[in-house]
Structures are given as C-alpha cells and as structure tokens.
Design a protein around this motif. Structure first.
Motif, PDB file in Angstrom:
ATOM      1  N   ALA A  71       0.827  -1.209   0.000  1.00 31.32           N
ATOM      2  CA  ALA A  71       0.000   0.000   0.000  1.00 31.32           C
ATOM      3  C   ALA A  71       0.854   1.250   0.000  1.00 31.32           C
ATOM      4  O   ALA A  71       0.535   2.227  -0.699  1.00 31.32           O
ATOM      5  CB  ALA A  71      -0.934  -0.006   1.208  1.00 31.32           C
ATOM      6  N   SER A  72       1.937   1.247   0.751  1.00 31.01           N
ATOM      7  CA  SER A  72       2.824   2.421   0.804  1.00 31.01           C
ATOM      8  C   SER A  72       3.377   2.763  -0.571  1.00 31.01           C
ATOM      9  O   SER A  72       3.434   3.931  -0.963  1.00 31.01           O
ATOM     10  CB  SER A  72       3.975   2.191   1.782  1.00 31.01           C
ATOM     11  N   LYS A  73       3.771   1.757  -1.332  1.00 31.26           N
ATOM     12  CA  LYS A  73       4.295   2.004  -2.681  1.00 31.26           C
ATOM     13  C   LYS A  73       3.216   2.577  -3.596  1.00 31.26           C
ATOM     14  O   LYS A  73       3.476   3.476  -4.389  1.00 31.26           O
ATOM     15  CB  LYS A  73       4.876   0.721  -3.265  1.00 31.26           C
ATOM     16  N   MET A  74       2.015   2.051  -3.481  1.00 31.29           N
ATOM     17  CA  MET A  74       0.909   2.558  -4.302  1.00 31.29           C
ATOM     18  C   MET A  74       0.610   4.015  -3.934  1.00 31.29           C
ATOM     19  O   MET A  74       0.444   4.864  -4.807  1.00 31.29           O
ATOM     20  CB  MET A  74      -0.325   1.679  -4.082  1.00 31.29           C
ATOM     21  N   ILE A  75       0.544   4.296  -2.644  1.00 30.68           N
ATOM     22  CA  ILE A  75       0.264   5.657  -2.190  1.00 30.68           C
ATOM     23  C   ILE A  75       1.355   6.609  -2.660  1.00 30.68           C
ATOM     24  O   ILE A  75       1.063   7.694  -3.172  1.00 30.68           O
ATOM     25  CB  ILE A  75       0.098   5.701  -0.651  1.00 30.68           C
ATOM     26  N   GLU A  76       2.604   6.216  -2.520  1.00 28.64           N
ATOM     27  CA  GLU A  76       3.716   7.067  -2.970  1.00 28.64           C
ATOM     28  C   GLU A  76       3.575   7.431  -4.438  1.00 28.64           C
ATOM     29  O   GLU A  76       3.806   8.582  -4.824  1.00 28.64           O
ATOM     30  CB  GLU A  76       5.054   6.365  -2.740  1.00 28.64           C
ATOM     31  N   SER A  77       3.194   6.479  -5.263  1.00 23.16           N
ATOM     32  CA  SER A  77       3.054   6.760  -6.692  1.00 23.16           C
ATOM     33  C   SER A  77       1.869   7.682  -6.975  1.00 23.16           C
ATOM     34  O   SER A  77       1.898   8.458  -7.928  1.00 23.16           O
ATOM     35  CB  SER A  77       2.918   5.461  -7.490  1.00 23.16           C
ATOM     36  N   TRP A  78       0.849   7.623  -6.151  1.00 22.75           N
ATOM     37  CA  TRP A  78      -0.337   8.450  -6.364  1.00 22.75           C
ATOM     38  C   TRP A  78      -0.151   9.887  -5.890  1.00 22.75           C
ATOM     39  O   TRP A  78      -0.733  10.800  -6.468  1.00 22.75           O
ATOM     40  CB  TRP A  78      -1.522   7.841  -5.624  1.00 22.75           C
ATOM     41  N   ILE A  79       0.582  10.096  -4.807  1.00 21.84           N
ATOM     42  CA  ILE A  79       0.595  11.425  -4.184  1.00 21.84           C
ATOM     43  C   ILE A  79       1.707  12.333  -4.686  1.00 21.84           C
ATOM     44  O   ILE A  79       1.801  13.477  -4.234  1.00 21.84           O
ATOM     45  CB  ILE A  79       0.632  11.325  -2.642  1.00 21.84           C
ATOM     46  N   GLU A  80       2.512  11.858  -5.611  1.00 20.45           N
ATOM     47  CA  GLU A  80       3.557  12.709  -6.168  1.00 20.45           C
ATOM     48  C   GLU A  80       2.923  13.887  -6.901  1.00 20.45           C
ATOM     49  O   GLU A  80       2.012  13.705  -7.713  1.00 20.45           O
ATOM     50  CB  GLU A  80       4.439  11.909  -7.128  1.00 20.45           C
ATOM     51  N   ASN A  81       3.362  15.081  -6.569  1.00 23.15           N
ATOM     52  CA  ASN A  81       2.854  16.313  -7.185  1.00 23.15           C
ATOM     53  C   ASN A  81       1.333  16.434  -7.019  1.00 23.15           C
ATOM     54  O   ASN A  81       0.605  16.688  -7.977  1.00 23.15           O
ATOM     55  CB  ASN A  81       3.261  16.394  -8.652  1.00 23.15           C
ATOM     56  N   ALA A  82       0.877  16.229  -5.798  1.00 23.86           N
ATOM     57  CA  ALA A  82      -0.562  16.267  -5.521  1.00 23.86           C
ATOM     58  C   ALA A  82      -0.826  16.893  -4.159  1.00 23.86           C
ATOM     59  O   ALA A  82       0.058  16.978  -3.311  1.00 23.86           O
ATOM     60  CB  ALA A  82      -1.129  14.845  -5.546  1.00 23.86           C
ATOM     61  N   ASP A  83      -2.049  17.350  -3.972  1.00 23.27           N
ATOM     62  CA  ASP A  83      -2.533  17.809  -2.674  1.00 23.27           C
ATOM     63  C   ASP A  83      -3.571  16.800  -2.205  1.00 23.27           C
ATOM     64  O   ASP A  83      -4.348  16.273  -3.002  1.00 23.27           O
ATOM     65  CB  ASP A  83      -3.151  19.203  -2.778  1.00 23.27           C
ATOM     66  N   LEU A  84      -3.597  16.559  -0.900  1.00 26.45           N
ATOM     67  CA  LEU A  84      -4.480  15.546  -0.337  1.00 26.45           C
ATOM     68  C   LEU A  84      -5.458  16.171   0.656  1.00 26.45           C
ATOM     69  O   LEU A  84      -5.095  17.059   1.415  1.00 26.45           O
ATOM     70  CB  LEU A  84      -3.664  14.483   0.401  1.00 26.45           C
TER      71      LEU A  84
END
Length: 143
Positions: A71-84
């Motif tokens: 899950a951490s790897k998936m999240i890292e790929s999703w949140i690059e250059n993003a606001d949450l």
C-alpha cells in the motif's frame, strides 16, 4: 489479542488525491486550473487492506493493496505532485432523484463521497470539499 470487527466494510473516510499533472498533455489542457485529476483511496480496518479508486480515460480502476509496503508504494506513486484532503463520506448519498451524469474523475469521486454539488473540474471539487469538512493533510492515514 486481535480485535474482531466486521468482515464486510464500506470505508467512511477517504483520502482524496488532487493531482497537478494529467496523464496526457491534452487531458491537462482540458482540465484547466491547478488540478488535472482527482482520485481516492481508503484504509479498510479489520481487513487490513487499502482500496484505491481511480476513474480515468482508460476506465475505472479499483485496486486492493495489503497494508504495509504494498500500500505504501501505491500511495507514494499516487501522491507525487498532488494535494491531499481527508474527507468523510456524506450521508444521503443514495437519495438522488436523478441518475448521475458524467463519467470522468470529478463526478465519480463526488458519487463516491456522496457529495451533491455542481463541481465539474478538480479545482472546484477541491474548494467544495474544503467548505464541507475536507481536511488538508500530508502522510499516510488509516482513519
């Protein structure tokens, strides 16, 4: 001792990811504004998995990842250059009189969260979420 809980769970709290880049230049041009795409993920307690929900030009992706490194790897790929934003699902999501319109990311995330608003672009959805309980944050969350 393990704490027992329900084995069928619908996440209540979602992390909404507002990406500042789109997959293609023309999708970026269409989106206008600061945010080019929006998608969501949530932790599922007791089952110890994460659900990733992404409506994109190729269709709808629903991915389940085990807690921890996957899950951490998936999240890292999703949140690059993003606001949450952390956002709770709104009550009355199933009380719509009209069928949902639109098959792109913004209407899909609005339906996921049970939001009833006129936002059509990620920027407008971001502002609506902030006005309706969305909490900006950084990092992983299991709430």
């Amino acid at each position: 001792r393990a704490i027992e809980g329900p084995l069928i769970v619908q996440p209540v709290t979602w992390t909404i990811v507002f990406n500042r880049e789109a997959a293609t230049w023309w999708a970026s041009w269409l989106a206008l504004g600061r945010y080019k795409h929006v998608r969501a993920y949530a932790y599922v307690p007791f089952l110890h998995v994460w659900v990733f929900y992404d409506v994109n030009l190729a269709g709808t992706d629903i991915v389940i990842a085990a807690d921890g490194e996957p899950a951490s790897k998936m999240i890292e790929s999703w949140i690059e250059n993003a606001d949450l934003l952390q956002m709770k699902r709104q009550g009355g999501a199933r009380m719509r009189a009209l069928p949902p319109l639109g098959a792109w990311c913004v209407p899909a995330v609005k339906r996921l969260l049970g939001l009833q608003c006129v936002a059509l672009r990620p920027d407008a959805l971001y502002r609506h979420c902030l006005r309706n309980g969305g909490i900006p944050f950084h990092g992983l969350s299991k709430s």
